[in-house]
Design a protein around this motif. Structure first.
Motif, mmCIF file in Angstrom:
data_model
loop_
_atom_site.group_PDB
_atom_site.id
_atom_site.type_symbol
_atom_site.label_atom_id
_atom_site.label_comp_id
_atom_site.label_asym_id
_atom_site.label_seq_id
_atom_site.Cartn_x
_atom_site.Cartn_y
_atom_site.Cartn_z
ATOM 1 N N HIS A 151 0.842 -1.183 0.000
ATOM 2 C CA HIS A 151 0.000 0.000 0.000
ATOM 3 C C HIS A 151 0.886 1.245 0.000
ATOM 4 O O HIS A 151 1.837 1.337 0.771
ATOM 5 C CB HIS A 151 -0.898 -0.012 1.249
ATOM 6 N N GLU A 154 1.848 3.765 3.706
ATOM 7 C CA GLU A 154 2.189 2.946 4.854
ATOM 8 C C GLU A 154 2.183 3.782 6.126
ATOM 9 O O GLU A 154 2.683 4.896 6.151
ATOM 10 C CB GLU A 154 3.564 2.304 4.662
ATOM 11 N N CYS A 255 -10.269 -7.006 3.792
ATOM 12 C CA CYS A 255 -9.658 -6.045 2.867
ATOM 13 C C CYS A 255 -9.259 -4.767 3.597
ATOM 14 O O CYS A 255 -8.199 -4.198 3.332
ATOM 15 C CB CYS A 255 -10.623 -5.719 1.729
ATOM 16 N N ALA A 259 -4.866 -3.174 4.472
ATOM 17 C CA ALA A 259 -4.195 -1.902 4.212
ATOM 18 C C ALA A 259 -3.005 -1.686 5.133
ATOM 19 O O ALA A 259 -2.065 -0.972 4.784
ATOM 20 C CB ALA A 259 -5.184 -0.745 4.362
ATOM 21 N N ASP A 260 -3.024 -2.318 6.291
ATOM 22 C CA ASP A 260 -1.935 -2.126 7.253
ATOM 23 C C ASP A 260 -1.297 -3.453 7.656
ATOM 24 O O ASP A 260 -0.634 -3.539 8.675
ATOM 25 C CB ASP A 260 -2.471 -1.406 8.493
ATOM 26 N N LEU A 291 -4.815 -5.139 -0.229
ATOM 27 C CA LEU A 291 -3.741 -4.158 -0.341
ATOM 28 C C LEU A 291 -2.413 -4.705 0.157
ATOM 29 O O LEU A 291 -1.451 -3.957 0.327
ATOM 30 C CB LEU A 291 -4.127 -2.890 0.427
ATOM 31 N N CYS A 292 -2.351 -6.016 0.409
ATOM 32 C CA CYS A 292 -1.105 -6.675 0.768
ATOM 33 C C CYS A 292 -1.149 -8.085 0.200
ATOM 34 O O CYS A 292 -2.189 -8.521 -0.297
ATOM 35 C CB CYS A 292 -0.916 -6.705 2.298
#
Length: 298
Positions: A151, A154, A255, A259-260, A291-292
């Motif tokens: 992403h 970060e 999802c 992101a993290d 996103l990862c």
């Protein structure tokens, strides 16, 4: 090495000449260095007959030679990257004329992991690997990691990013949780185990929804989550583990967490014998939207 050999428990990495494939290869090399697992880099040639028609090329031999040269260049770049990231790891390369999904499905029978990274913007990638990700995930016997670029926004360093795993009450999910703990330990990363639940068809809106004891339901779900994850956490006491039980869409929540996260682990969702080995909707959603990187456990 020109085709499958008897190497056991290697990491097989699809190489199609794209930047995404090289990024996936770098991930695999770092993981191989931590676990001392050999790597096999695989390049699948496009269908030569289709390519002859599409490109109006008269000679199959000339085209095949050109495609082999392109494939060898892609493999050489990937091998150089692996040796830079993991100089002590054993590396082999394969160029195959078999359909890549067929090759990877066969390799997965003895592989520890299959790693895929492809670009939708590369014409050769679309022919060789990009359009086959779901096919490979469906047919594989080993876990499959589908690379997703990091992403861009970060908020924490890579070392602190958690491994996220979706948990339900299926045996498939228990295996996914075990895999998630193994990867969290290898990465020295925290783990977030998430159970997402929905009440469908039992509670409507308005008065009937208002009288539901939501606190009791939430308490029961978190208790079930502790029962599912607890025994495995005892085997991995060094992994910092967080439990989350939330109501809603599993794909949406996972999802959002991706992101993290550094990795999301899910079961394949292949429960139906009538439908065959078909990925569940959550797994497919994450492959397309996470996103990862996503690890589909089999």
């Amino acid at each position: 090495m020109n085709d499958l050999d008897d190497r056991q428990m290697a990491i097989y990495v699809g190489i199609d000449g794209s930047d995404d494939a090289l990024q996936a290869c770098a991930w695999a090399a770092d993981y191989a260095a931590m676990t001392d697992i050999p790597i096999v880099l695989v390049h699948g040639l496009p269908d030569v007959e289709w390519y002859i028609v599409a490109a109006a090329v008269a000679s199959e031999d000339i085209l095949l030679g050109q495609l082999n040269t392109i494939g060898r260049e892609a493999l050489n770049a990937a091998e150089t990257l692996v040796r830079r990231h993991a100089p002590t790891v054993s590396v082999d390369t394969v160029i195959t004329r078999k359909p890549i999904a067929t090759f990877m499905a066969s390799a997965s029978k003895t592989a520890s992991l299959v790693v895929l990274g492809s670009s939708k913007h590369n014409a050769i990638s679309d022919l060789v690997l990009g359009g086959n990700t779901i096919k490979i995930c469906n047919a594989a016997k080993s876990p499959v990691l589908v690379w997703r670029s990091k992403h861009p926004h970060e908020s924490r360093s890579e070392g602190r990013r958690p491994v996220v795993v979706g948990v339900d009450e299926s045996e498939e999910s228990r295996q996914a949780v075990l895999t998630a703990f193994e990867y969290a330990r290898a990465f020295d990363a925290p783990l977030i185990a998430v159970n997402v639940w929905q009440i469908v068809g039992e509670v409507g809106l308005g008065y009937s929804g208002a009288v539901v004891d939501w606190e009791r339901i939430r308490a029961e779900r978190i208790r079930t989550l502790r029962e599912l994850v607890g025994p495995l956490h005892e085997k991995f006491p060094d992994v910092d583990t967080t439990l989350r039980s939330v109501e809603g869409s599993a794909a949406k929540h996972l999802c959002a967490l991706s992101a993290d996260a550094r990795l999301v682990v899910v079961g394949s969702g292949a429960h139906s014998k009538l439908l065959g080995s078909v990925l569940g909707s959550v797994s497919q959603n994450l492959i397309h939207h996470s996103l990862c990187p996503v690890l589909v456990n089999h």
